[in-house]
Design an enzyme around this catalytic site. Structure first.
Site, PDB file in Angstrom:
ATOM      1  N   GLY A  12       0.824  -1.520  -0.034  1.00 54.82           N
ATOM      2  CA  GLY A  12       0.306  -0.116   0.145  1.00 54.82           C
ATOM      3  C   GLY A  12       0.930   1.327  -0.089  1.00 54.82           C
ATOM      4  CD  GLN A  13      -1.054   6.095   0.822  1.00 62.70           C
ATOM      5  OE1 GLN A  13      -0.443   6.254  -0.749  1.00 62.70           O
ATOM      6  NE2 GLN A  13      -2.425   6.340   0.608  1.00 62.70           N
ATOM      7  CB  ILE A  14       4.222   2.472   4.364  1.00 64.37           C
ATOM      8  CG1 ILE A  14       3.006   3.137   5.109  1.00 64.37           C
ATOM      9  CG2 ILE A  14       5.815   1.685   5.173  1.00 64.37           C
ATOM     10  CD1 ILE A  14       3.628   3.222   6.636  1.00 64.37           C
ATOM     11  N   GLY A  15       4.247   0.315   1.891  1.00 67.60           N
ATOM     12  CA  GLY A  15       5.233  -0.292   0.828  1.00 67.60           C
ATOM     13  C   GLY A  15       5.332   0.058  -0.161  1.00 67.60           C
ATOM     14  CG  ASP A  34      -1.689  -5.949  -1.108  1.00 71.75           C
ATOM     15  OD1 ASP A  34      -2.862  -6.318  -0.843  1.00 71.75           O
ATOM     16  OD2 ASP A  34      -0.409  -4.899  -0.144  1.00 71.75           O
ATOM     17  CB  THR A 122       0.445  -3.925  11.303  1.00 73.15           C
ATOM     18  OG1 THR A 122       0.884  -4.124  10.080  1.00 73.15           O
ATOM     19  CG2 THR A 122      -1.046  -3.840  10.805  1.00 73.15           C
ATOM     20  CG  HIS A 178       3.382   3.886  17.397  1.00 70.61           C
ATOM     21  ND1 HIS A 178       4.284   4.609  17.567  1.00 70.61           N
ATOM     22  CD2 HIS A 178       2.593   3.774  15.923  1.00 70.61           C
ATOM     23  CE1 HIS A 178       3.669   5.091  16.226  1.00 70.61           C
ATOM     24  NE2 HIS A 178       2.519   4.843  15.410  1.00 70.61           N
TER      25      HIS A 178
END
Ligand code: TXD
Length: 311
Positions: A12-15, A34, A122, A178
């Site tokens: 996705g965005q980070i990947g 994915d 995640t 976090h």
């Protein structure tokens, strides 16, 4: 000499940004995995980045897939698979759905790449890295959560913005879980060795610490759809590089503490030495009473989210 193999679970965005950063640094060949339903878009992303090579000056290979057989023997794995936050959601709201995803990912990594160094992003991070560790059965040195690198980077960025000084000279660390209980370590932060309180007022420093704790939420609100991805990808890349190049970097990371900082059996954001041995060491130092109280609060928050996993 063959190249290292880096598998990204979640494209996705980070990947996607991470794939590009890894390629630009030529850290190794990249496999973006994915869900099988989106295998084609992953192949498309990878092909697009292959076509960027003549402009980017790198020669590593990138491929996309929906099949775990393609991560066979990976040296490093970065897990970003899962849902990100939407405005109004806390990281903990993601727990149930992401827990199911992490269980499948753990099972497949155990089968196809049990010797990899695994970095997990995640959310809710502290619980997901714990769940992965419990289910993958890998040694603690090779399982780590990425959060502290990002939170520390945000802290450093805000110090640089407030002082008008170079980010290169800011050295600061964020410890703990976090989430809103994380601890920006004001006492040990410096700009080229000059303590923060020599450069900023108490009000300014407090504002920076508060903004650091809420930086993820600030971005989520502004984006309106999804969470931060550029700085998280860069933070993951730093950890991948530290491992593959045996750099012995000291990076705040969610590592399994077994006695360190008085924590037993939980992953917590602590200063970690990252080198060829993975999490080679956790650096400990004495906290003030006030910092220890914050540490107790953040540990309580982590323990309560971990308990929700039922593992
Ligand atoms: O500091 C930190 N740890 C973080 C973590 C900072 C920012 C974001 N953080 C969390 O990372 C965020 O809350 C998410 O849980 C992850 C990934 O964030 P990203 O922004 O990359 O989310 P996307 O764009 O939704 O990408 C997730 C991808 C998407 O392509 C899904 O199709 C895929 O994960 N996905 C899966 N891949 C493989 N297998 C399964 N089962 C699967 N389910 C979803």
């Amino acid at each position: 000499m063959s190249r290292k193999k880096i598998a990204l679970i979640g494209g996705g965005q980070i990947g996607s940004i991470l794939a590009l950063l890894i390629a630009q640094k030529e850290l190794g060949d990249v496999v973006i995995l994915d869900r099988p339903e989106v295998a084609d878009p992953m192949k498309g992303k990878a092909l697009d980045m292959m076509a960027l090579r003549p402009h980017g000056g790198y020669d590593v290979n990138l491929s996309g897939t929906g099949d775990y057989a393609d991560i066979e023997g990976a040296d490093v794995i970065v897990i970003t698979a899962g849902l990100p936050r939407k405005p109004g959601m806390t990281r903990d709201d993601l727990l149930e759905i992401n827990l199911g995803i992490i269980a499948t990912v753990a099972e497949n990594i155990k089968k196809h790449a049990p010797n990899a160094f695994v970095i997990l992003t995640t959310n809710p991070l502290d619980a997901m890295v714990y769940a992965f560790y419990k289910q993958a059965g890998m040694p603690k040195e090779r399982v780590v959560g990425m959060a502290g690198a990002l939170d520390s980077g945000r802290f450093e960025a805000f110090v640089a913005m407030e002082t008008g000084l170079s980010t290169e000279d800011v050295s600061a660390i964020v410890l703990g879980g976090h989430g809103p209980t994380m601890i920006p370590m004001v006492r040990t932060a410096t700009v080229a060795g000059v303590p923060l309180d020599a450069l900023l007022s108490k009000e300014q420093i407090d504002k920076i610490a508060d903004r650091t704790r809420e930086a993820g939420t600030e971005v989520v609100k502004l984006l309106g759809n999804g969470s931060a991805y550029n700085s998280p990808a860069a933070s993951c890349c730093e950890m991948v590089e530290a491992y593959l190049k045996d750099k012995k970097r000291v990076i705040s990371s969610a590592a399994l503490c077994e006695g360190e900082y008085g924590i037993d059996g939980y992953f917590m954001g602590v200063p970690c030495v990252i080198g060829a041995g993975g999490i080679e060491k956790i650096l400990e130092f004495e906290l003030t009473a006030e910092e220890q109280a914050m540490f107790d609060t953040t540990l309580e928050a982590v323990v309560s989210t971990v308990k929700e996993t039922g593992l």
